[in-house]
Design a protein around this motif. Structure first.
Motif, PDB file in Angstrom:
ATOM      1  N   GLY A   1      34.137  55.930 -86.581  1.00 25.42           N
ATOM      2  CA  GLY A   1      35.367  56.334 -87.241  1.00 25.42           C
ATOM      3  C   GLY A   1      36.682  56.079 -86.556  1.00 25.42           C
ATOM      4  N   LYS A   2      36.711  55.380 -85.427  1.00 21.77           N
ATOM      5  CA  LYS A   2      37.986  55.044 -84.800  1.00 21.77           C
ATOM      6  C   LYS A   2      38.536  53.760 -85.432  1.00 21.77           C
ATOM      7  N   PRO A   3      39.843  53.529 -85.326  1.00 21.01           N
ATOM      8  CA  PRO A   3      40.406  52.282 -85.855  1.00 21.01           C
ATOM      9  C   PRO A   3      39.700  51.026 -85.337  1.00 21.01           C
ATOM     10  N   ARG A   4      39.232  51.061 -84.095  1.00 17.96           N
ATOM     11  CA  ARG A   4      38.513  49.894 -83.573  1.00 17.96           C
ATOM     12  C   ARG A   4      37.225  49.633 -84.353  1.00 17.96           C
ATOM     13  N   ASP A   5      36.623  50.695 -84.870  1.00 19.38           N
ATOM     14  CA  ASP A   5      35.406  50.517 -85.674  1.00 19.38           C
ATOM     15  C   ASP A   5      35.709  49.776 -86.976  1.00 19.38           C
ATOM     16  N   VAL A   6      36.911  49.991 -87.509  1.00 19.54           N
ATOM     17  CA  VAL A   6      37.313  49.263 -88.713  1.00 19.54           C
ATOM     18  C   VAL A   6      37.395  47.775 -88.398  1.00 19.54           C
ATOM     19  N   MET A   7      37.941  47.452 -87.228  1.00 17.98           N
ATOM     20  CA  MET A   7      38.027  46.044 -86.827  1.00 17.98           C
ATOM     21  C   MET A   7      36.636  45.461 -86.590  1.00 17.98           C
ATOM     22  N   THR A   8      35.722  46.269 -86.064  1.00 13.85           N
ATOM     23  CA  THR A   8      34.348  45.787 -85.885  1.00 13.85           C
ATOM     24  C   THR A   8      33.701  45.499 -87.233  1.00 13.85           C
ATOM     25  N   LEU A   9      33.957  46.372 -88.223  1.00 17.18           N
ATOM     26  CA  LEU A   9      33.459  46.113 -89.573  1.00 17.18           C
ATOM     27  C   LEU A   9      34.027  44.800 -90.105  1.00 17.18           C
ATOM     28  N   ALA A  10      35.326  44.583 -89.936  1.00 21.29           N
ATOM     29  CA  ALA A  10      35.949  43.332 -90.394  1.00 21.29           C
ATOM     30  C   ALA A  10      35.319  42.136 -89.693  1.00 21.29           C
ATOM     31  N   HIS A  11      35.020  42.304 -88.409  1.00 24.33           N
ATOM     32  CA  HIS A  11      34.426  41.236 -87.601  1.00 24.33           C
ATOM     33  C   HIS A  11      33.025  40.882 -88.096  1.00 24.33           C
TER      34      HIS A  11
ATOM     35  N   LEU B   1      27.143  28.676 -81.611  1.00 23.28           N
ATOM     36  CA  LEU B   1      27.827  29.911 -81.236  1.00 23.28           C
ATOM     37  C   LEU B   1      29.326  29.729 -81.084  1.00 23.28           C
ATOM     38  N   THR B   2      29.756  28.545 -80.660  1.00 26.16           N
ATOM     39  CA  THR B   2      31.188  28.312 -80.475  1.00 26.16           C
ATOM     40  C   THR B   2      31.956  28.424 -81.780  1.00 26.16           C
ATOM     41  N   LEU B   3      31.283  28.122 -82.896  1.00 27.89           N
ATOM     42  CA  LEU B   3      31.923  28.224 -84.208  1.00 27.89           C
ATOM     43  C   LEU B   3      31.483  29.465 -84.975  1.00 27.89           C
ATOM     44  N   ALA B   4      30.424  30.123 -84.486  1.00 27.24           N
ATOM     45  CA  ALA B   4      29.895  31.295 -85.186  1.00 27.24           C
ATOM     46  C   ALA B   4      30.889  32.447 -85.196  1.00 27.24           C
ATOM     47  N   GLU B   5      31.822  32.474 -84.240  1.00 29.45           N
ATOM     48  CA  GLU B   5      32.790  33.568 -84.174  1.00 29.45           C
ATOM     49  C   GLU B   5      34.042  33.298 -85.002  1.00 29.45           C
ATOM     50  N   THR B   6      34.131  32.119 -85.629  1.00 26.52           N
ATOM     51  CA  THR B   6      35.354  31.760 -86.351  1.00 26.52           C
ATOM     52  C   THR B   6      35.655  32.735 -87.486  1.00 26.52           C
ATOM     53  N   ALA B   7      34.714  32.894 -88.401  1.00 25.71           N
ATOM     54  CA  ALA B   7      34.963  33.737 -89.576  1.00 25.71           C
ATOM     55  C   ALA B   7      35.093  35.201 -89.197  1.00 25.71           C
ATOM     56  N   SER B   8      34.365  35.628 -88.167  1.00 27.58           N
ATOM     57  CA  SER B   8      34.418  37.035 -87.759  1.00 27.58           C
ATOM     58  C   SER B   8      35.783  37.382 -87.170  1.00 27.58           C
ATOM     59  N   VAL B   9      36.273  36.532 -86.274  1.00 26.90           N
ATOM     60  CA  VAL B   9      37.572  36.799 -85.649  1.00 26.90           C
ATOM     61  C   VAL B   9      38.691  36.610 -86.667  1.00 26.90           C
ATOM     62  N   PHE B  10      38.517  35.649 -87.587  1.00 23.41           N
ATOM     63  CA  PHE B  10      39.518  35.453 -88.647  1.00 23.41           C
ATOM     64  C   PHE B  10      39.572  36.689 -89.554  1.00 23.41           C
ATOM     65  N   GLY B  11      38.407  37.257 -89.864  1.00 26.14           N
ATOM     66  CA  GLY B  11      38.376  38.481 -90.665  1.00 26.14           C
ATOM     67  C   GLY B  11      39.082  39.633 -89.979  1.00 26.14           C
ATOM     68  N   GLU B  12      38.919  39.735 -88.666  1.00 23.56           N
ATOM     69  CA  GLU B  12      39.654  40.741 -87.903  1.00 23.56           C
ATOM     70  C   GLU B  12      41.155  40.511 -88.004  1.00 23.56           C
ATOM     71  N   MET B  13      41.549  39.242 -87.851  1.00 26.26           N
ATOM     72  CA  MET B  13      42.981  38.925 -87.861  1.00 26.26           C
ATOM     73  C   MET B  13      43.598  39.262 -89.216  1.00 26.26           C
ATOM     74  N   LEU B  14      42.899  38.947 -90.300  1.00 29.17           N
ATOM     75  CA  LEU B  14      43.404  39.296 -91.638  1.00 29.17           C
ATOM     76  C   LEU B  14      43.610  40.803 -91.771  1.00 29.17           C
ATOM     77  N   THR B  15      42.629  41.563 -91.272  1.00 32.05           N
ATOM     78  CA  THR B  15      42.706  43.027 -91.370  1.00 32.05           C
ATOM     79  C   THR B  15      43.840  43.565 -90.516  1.00 32.05           C
ATOM     80  N   PHE B  16      43.974  43.040 -89.306  1.00 31.97           N
ATOM     81  CA  PHE B  16      45.065  43.475 -88.429  1.00 31.97           C
ATOM     82  C   PHE B  16      46.423  43.180 -89.053  1.00 31.97           C
ATOM     83  N   ARG B  17      46.606  41.974 -89.576  1.00 27.47           N
ATOM     84  CA  ARG B  17      47.908  41.593 -90.139  1.00 27.47           C
ATOM     85  C   ARG B  17      48.272  42.472 -91.335  1.00 27.47           C
ATOM     86  N   LYS B  18      47.276  42.842 -92.112  1.00 24.47           N
ATOM     87  CA  LYS B  18      47.536  43.730 -93.254  1.00 24.47           C
ATOM     88  C   LYS B  18      47.988  45.114 -92.764  1.00 24.47           C
ATOM     89  N   LEU B  19      47.305  45.635 -91.766  1.00 18.75           N
ATOM     90  CA  LEU B  19      47.674  46.939 -91.224  1.00 18.75           C
ATOM     91  C   LEU B  19      49.064  46.893 -90.586  1.00 18.75           C
TER      92      LEU B  19
END
Length: 607
Positions: free
Chosen positions: A389-399, A422-440
């Protein structure tokens, strides 16, 4: 073949607490309805028969296949991979739900043993492909466009040619794998899940204890950090044995294969050039002073401290209001951010919430951290969280949801081409985090809220880039030192501390016992040298997001095409439509400058 349980991509950030609402559990019935389901016996019987038949039909004959013959061969091989993957995904995911349950551990081991035995006759496949003349393979690929799409698979296999052993030795390594690394992985998982901690007179598992490191109360953070050190110290010989054995096993296999470095196998698997990884590592290390050193000095000032202790690293800011984010709010936040980018992205993510594809709650024996596992291409991914339930958990969900979206989009490529390096496997996850952060950030109503969000994002990026490159350096030093002989726990502690001060900066003091905190990091055990993929993904996404902000509406289409490609293209080909090139040393500086720019913003808020 899938003879190991899911290799989870663990996100070790812990957080949370409070009334979270109803948290979802996995429904694994899309794989199998129960461990005694008749379909499991049916699929094991099919595997035993088909593996033997495949070997009988193709061993010694691959070089003579024409294009049509190759397509039939690949189709049968993928079917075997799909069924073995379904079995191991089900066994592995059940196990991660409760790693201390003896029945689940036995079921996983039994499946692994059987599938290893069944698939041993297939070891010839890769070895024989690598003995075929280049001209012969090129001619066959030229015959048929349907076959040519598999060329990246063959290219990756053939990159291993210089390191291939005899057929007999390769079969031996395949057979003994169940009592090698995978057995030590299970020992590590079971040990971690079984650890018991006591903070302020209350018992906790590792997730609950790590959660205290983000507590607003500094005394609670310190109590948890010291308890972590006490328990890790009490078990340090076991963790040292796991690391010694795995590093030595890797050294023996690397030596037999004549691999030049311990990292070579990971680079080959990631389809990335060693010099690209080295450029990334060097760029990040050179940036330590303007990133982590500068940010943590700023944080010490905000907290009214001359020095920071390790329990202050992920502490909330003094101006941050304690906040518990319930599950429904977390879901809405991430889904709205995804939908703002593209309704298609939200549409792909929706079934994760509605069809039992997420297991979110913290439970006794459950593996710590978070991961997304793609299972097989004719089912769907599953996401595991430990949501508190911390804000970081929301970012983990987005990730993790970003991983899931990526895996869904890549699935039509089929078993051999869907899996992303693996070098590309983190692309969509980190991008999803960035979208969520920018919205917040866009919704922040006060300077304090904006500062809190910016600081949180900077800390997440430091954890993703600086901390993971420090982890990579730790692993490099650990494996190099192990080549010289057995390492005592104190030796490993010293290696750990050699990278901590360098990466975190002079503002930190390190309590007695922090030298053991390498012990609980699962990446070192499950996936040696995995960690640089986080920094690779973060740098890539920072550059990609800058392109997105400058682009028109065609960005989304290009982005989805990149995710759909799965492992069918090299990183150069995937990034070219965006005008990006990860082999350019200056590429990494662009990504790091985004982090530095956010720190600039935070410093400007002090004026």
């Amino acid at each position: 073949m899938r003879i190991t349980p899911p290799a989870p991509v663990f996100d070790a950030n812990a957080s949370g607490g409070g009334d979270l609402g109803k948290l979802p559990d996995w429904d694994l019935s899309d794989l199998y309805s129960a461990p005694d389901a008749p379909e499991i016996a049916r699929d094991l019987d099919w595997l035993a028969t088909e593996c033997a038949a495949f070997a009988s039909d193709y061993e010694g004959k691959l070089a003579d296949l024409d294009a049509a013959g190759w397509l039939t061969c690949i189709d049968r091989y993928e079917a075997i991979d799909r069924i073995s993957g379904r079995l191991m995904s089900y066994a592995g995911l059940r196990y991660y739900q409760n790693t201390v349950d003896a029945e689940r551990a036995k079921f996983l081991s039994d499946c692994q043993d059987k599938i290893t035995t069944f698939t041993t006759p297939l070891v010839f496949f890769t070895l024989e492909i690598n003995r075929i003349d280049d001209a012969r393979l090129d001619a066959v690929f030229a015959e048929n466009a349907d076959l040519a799409r598999y060329k990246p698979v063959f290219d990756r296999l053939r990159a291993m040619r210089p390191y291939q052993l005899s057929d007999e030795l390769e079969k031996f390594l395949h057979d003994q794998s169940v009592v090698g690394a995978s057995a030590w992985n299970k020992l590590f998982d079971e040990t971690i899940a079984g650890l018991e901690f006591e903070v302020n007179g209350e018992p906790f598992g590792i997730e609950g204890t790590l959660n205290f490191l983000t507590d607003p109360d500094r005394e609670n953070r310190e109590a948890a950090a010291r308890e972590l050190a006490r328990v890790f110290g009490g078990n340090i010989k076991t963790f040292a044995r796991v690391h010694n054995t795995l590093a030595k096993e890797k050294e023996i296999e690397d030596r037999w294969r004549k691999m030049p470095t311990p990292q070579t196998g990971r680079h080959l698997a990631n389809h990335v050039e060693p010099e690209v990884v080295q450029a990334l590592r060097d760029a990040v290390v050179a940036a330590y002073p303007k990133l982590s050193h500068r940010y943590y000095a700023l944080k010490a000032k905000w907290m009214g401290l001359d020095t920071l202790q390790v329990w202050d690293r992920n502490a909330p800011l003094p101006i941050e209001e304690p906040k518990t984010v319930d599950w429904d709010t977390a879901k809405a936040t991430v889904m709205e951010a995804y939908a703002d980018f593209s309704p298609k992205m939200a549409e792909i993510a929706e079934p994760f919430f509605t069809k039992g594809w997420i297991d979110a709650g913290v439970k006794p024996g459950k593996a710590p951290g978070a991961f997304a596992h793609p299972t097989v291409t004719d089912v769907h991914p599953y996401v595991m969280l430990n949501y508190l339930g911390k804000p970081r958990d929301v970012m983990t969900l987005a990730h993790e949801l970003g991983h899931g979206v990526h895996q869904v989009l890549a699935a039509p490529q089929g078993e051999l081409l869907a899996s992303t390096p693996l070098t590309l496997a983190e692309t969509a996850s980190v991008f999803g985090e960035m979208l969520t952060f920018r919205k917040l950030l866009a919704a922040a109503e006060t300077p304090a809220q904006k500062k809190t969000l910016l600081a949180g994002k900077v800390e997440d990026m430091i954890n993703t880039v600086v901390r993971q490159i420090a982890f990579y350096d730790f692993e490099c030093k650990l494996h190099e030192a192990r080549r010289g002989g057995e390492l005592t726990p104190e030796n490993i502690n010293d290696i750990w501390m050699s990278v901590q001060g360098e990466s975190l900066g002079p503002v930190f003091e390190f309590m007695d016992g922090y030298e053991t905190f390498w012990a609980y990091i699962p990446h070192f055990v499950h996936s040696p040298f995995y960690v640089y993929a986080y920094a690779f993904g973060d740098g890539l996404v920072n550059a990609l997001y800058a392109v997105y902000e400058e682009s028109g509406t065609d960005f989304q289409d290009k982005y989805f095409e990149m995710l759909k490609a799965g492992g069918s293209k090299h990183h150069k080909d995937l990034l070219a439509p965006f005008g990006l090139d990860a082999s350019d040393p200056a590429f990494w500086d662009k990504g790091l400058s985004m982090i530095s720019g956010m720190i600039d913003e935070l410093e400007a808020m002090e004026d």
